[in-house]
Design an enzyme around this catalytic site. Structure first.
Site, short mmCIF file in Angstrom:
data_model
loop_
_atom_site.label_atom_id
_atom_site.label_comp_id
_atom_site.label_asym_id
_atom_site.label_seq_id
_atom_site.Cartn_x
_atom_site.Cartn_y
_atom_site.Cartn_z
N LYS A 1 5.62 -3.56 -1.57
CA LYS A 1 5.36 -3.06 -2.83
C LYS A 1 6.15 -2.74 -3.72
O LYS A 1 6.85 -3.97 -4.43
CB LYS A 1 4.48 -1.72 -2.65
N ASP B 1 6.18 2.75 8.68
CA ASP B 1 5.81 1.77 7.62
C ASP B 1 5.70 2.30 6.48
O ASP B 1 4.99 2.99 6.16
CB ASP B 1 4.38 1.37 8.14
N TYR C 1 -3.08 2.37 7.91
CA TYR C 1 -3.26 0.92 7.72
C TYR C 1 -1.88 0.26 7.91
O TYR C 1 -1.05 0.61 7.16
CB TYR C 1 -4.01 0.73 6.27
C1 LIG Z 1 1.26 1.29 4.84
C2 LIG Z 1 1.00 -0.07 4.65
N1 LIG Z 1 1.43 -1.06 5.27
C3 LIG Z 1 1.08 -2.47 5.31
C4 LIG Z 1 0.26 -2.87 4.21
C5 LIG Z 1 0.04 -4.27 3.84
O1 LIG Z 1 0.55 -4.85 2.65
P1 LIG Z 1 0.17 -6.03 2.13
O2 LIG Z 1 -1.13 -5.83 1.30
O3 LIG Z 1 1.07 -6.34 1.20
O4 LIG Z 1 0.15 -7.09 3.17
C6 LIG Z 1 -0.16 -1.66 3.15
C7 LIG Z 1 -0.95 -2.32 2.18
O5 LIG Z 1 -1.45 -1.45 1.26
C8 LIG Z 1 -0.09 -0.52 3.45
O6 LIG Z 1 -0.43 0.42 2.74
#
Ligand SMILES: Cc1ncc(COP(=O)(O)O)c(C=O)c1O
Length: 423
Positions: free
Chosen positions: A267, A239, A144
């Protein structure tokens, strides 16, 4: 367990927000319950509006590595608020945070501060496309990367929890250049590169997949991916929205010794406030506006309050060298409790996930073989015992530094009891 107030707040919330929530997984649909409404959180605990308290292993889905309401972070945020909430103009603190991130994660030579992980990924992919002049992107099945259109394909996590294959409202045109490889299967990446020669801008990956439950990379997988992308002139994006500052100060790239070209963070980087980051190689980031032609902007980007929370959190992590060893110790105790009680558990550092399948979980397909009905049963058992875990099989259990030895022992005891109840 009395949850009357949560119930009535949920009924009211449903009238004004889809499913009564502002992010789907919070609705508890996958575990067939109603969500708890939270009043406050401190250290390793979260408290609901009915006065119940829980040891919290959701940690706001990752940011809470220090636990909740760390006094140093709160004091700095309160002080920052007195100077004003937002200026829409540069502040010294943005550079302080950028320098700090760069020193902890040396691949981040130049960066941009944004507001959410979704925005960081959307922007980092645009930077990769702008730099290479190519459109195609490889992502992995079950990873994700937020909910921007081009990343909303086979995206694990919330979509998996709600059984949404990809997402209505995402035009095919937006995803036609997103190619899907299998996590932990380097040959699937080789094949895509071979059949799309010279057309691929970047490969984006969660170095530890943490949105299909927790799935560690196989030995050498990330190294092979690095070599393969380098040999083919393709940018590699990590990511690290979850893994950044969690697995190590320098994130998964330090933990596994693999240097990506670009990285997205979120985060922990914002210490519990809405802040995320993207960046990496200077020559790539110099293509971002106003010095380059890749456009990206934000009214609240680099917000002084969020930046303050990020700086304080990262400073605490940097100055307390034992945090990561402590997290490892605590998480290992929980892992042992799972293993000793018949659970099939994956763990990397302070990220854990029990699966309800006999298969070793190394891929998205393996993760899907987990019995989600059993997860729901396990979830309810733990909640009733005062342990707050993710209301979905396909999320991580996050351990925080604020969890005391007693909290961990209490949780381990509950896991052992759950084992007897489940198997
Ligand atoms: C690996 C990863 N990338 C991107 C995101 C998206 O972040 P946000 O929820 O702050 O938009 C998340 C959200 O959990 C994530 O786990």
């Amino acid at each position: 367990m009395n949850t009357e107030k949560s119930h009535s707040l949920f009924e009211e919330a449903k009238k004004y927000m889809p499913g009564g929530v502002n992010s789907p997984v919070r609705a508890y649909q996958a575990v067939k319950r109603e969500p708890l409404f939270i009043k406050r959180a401190e250290k390793g605990y979260i408290y609901d509006v009915d006065g119940n308290s829980y040891v919290d292993f959701v940690c706001s889905w990752g940011p809470g590595i220090l636990g909740h309401s760390h006094p140093q972070v709160i004091a700095a945020v309160q002080k920052a608020c007195e100077d004003g909430l937002t200026f829409g103009a540069p502040t010294e603190k943005e550079t302080i945070l950028a320098k700090l991130i760069s020193s902890l994660m040396p691949s981040m030579e130049m960066m941009r501060l944004v507001n959410s992980g979704t925005e960081a990924v959307m922007s980092v992919v645009r930077a990769a496309r702008g730099f290479t002049g190519k459109n195609k992107v490889i992502k992995f099945n079950g990873c994700y990367h937020g909910h921007s259109d081009c990343m909303l394909v086979k995206a694990g996590s919330g979509l998996l929890t709600q059984s949404i294959p990809s997402g209505a409202g995402v035009p095919e045109n937006c995803t036609k250049d997103t190619l899907i490889a299998e996590y932990n299967d380097i040959s699937s990446v080789e094949k895509l590169i071979e059949s799309n020669k010279g057309e691929i801008a970047c490969v984006i990956i969660e170095p530890v997949a943490a949105n299909m439950g927790v799935v560690p990379p196989k030995k050498e997988f990330l190294q092979e991916l690095r070599k393969l992308t380098e040999d083919n002139g393709i940018l590699l994006i990590f990511d690290e929205v979850i893994t950044g500052f969690r697995l190590a100060l320098g994130g998964a790239q330090e933990y596994y010794g693999v240097k990506p070209d670009l990285t997205s963070l979120g985060k922990i980087a914002g210490g519990g406030m809405p802040l995320a980051v993207y960046g990496g190689r200077r020559d790539i980031m110099e293509n971002v506006a106003p010095i380059g032609k890749v456009y990206q902007a934000g009214t609240l980007s680099g917000n002084p309050i969020a930046v303050t929370a990020g700086i304080e959190t990262l400073k605490i992590l940097r100055e307390n060298k034992n945090i990561y060893t402590e997290l490892e110790k605590k998480s290992e105790i929980l892992e042992k409790a799972f293993k000793g009680s018949g659970f099939n558990v994956n763990r990397v550092g302070s990220l854990l996930c029990p699966f309800f399948t006999d298969k070793k979980v190394e891929s998205y397909t393996d993760a899907l073989s987990s019995d989600t009905e059993k997860y729901a049963k396990y979830f309810s058992f733990m909640l009733e015992k005062g342990i707050y875990i993710a209301p979905s099989q396909f999320e991580a259990m996050f351990v925080s530094y604020a969890h005391t030895d007693e909290d961990i022992e209490k949780t381990a005891a509950c896991i052992r009891e759950a084992g007897k109840y489940m198997f």
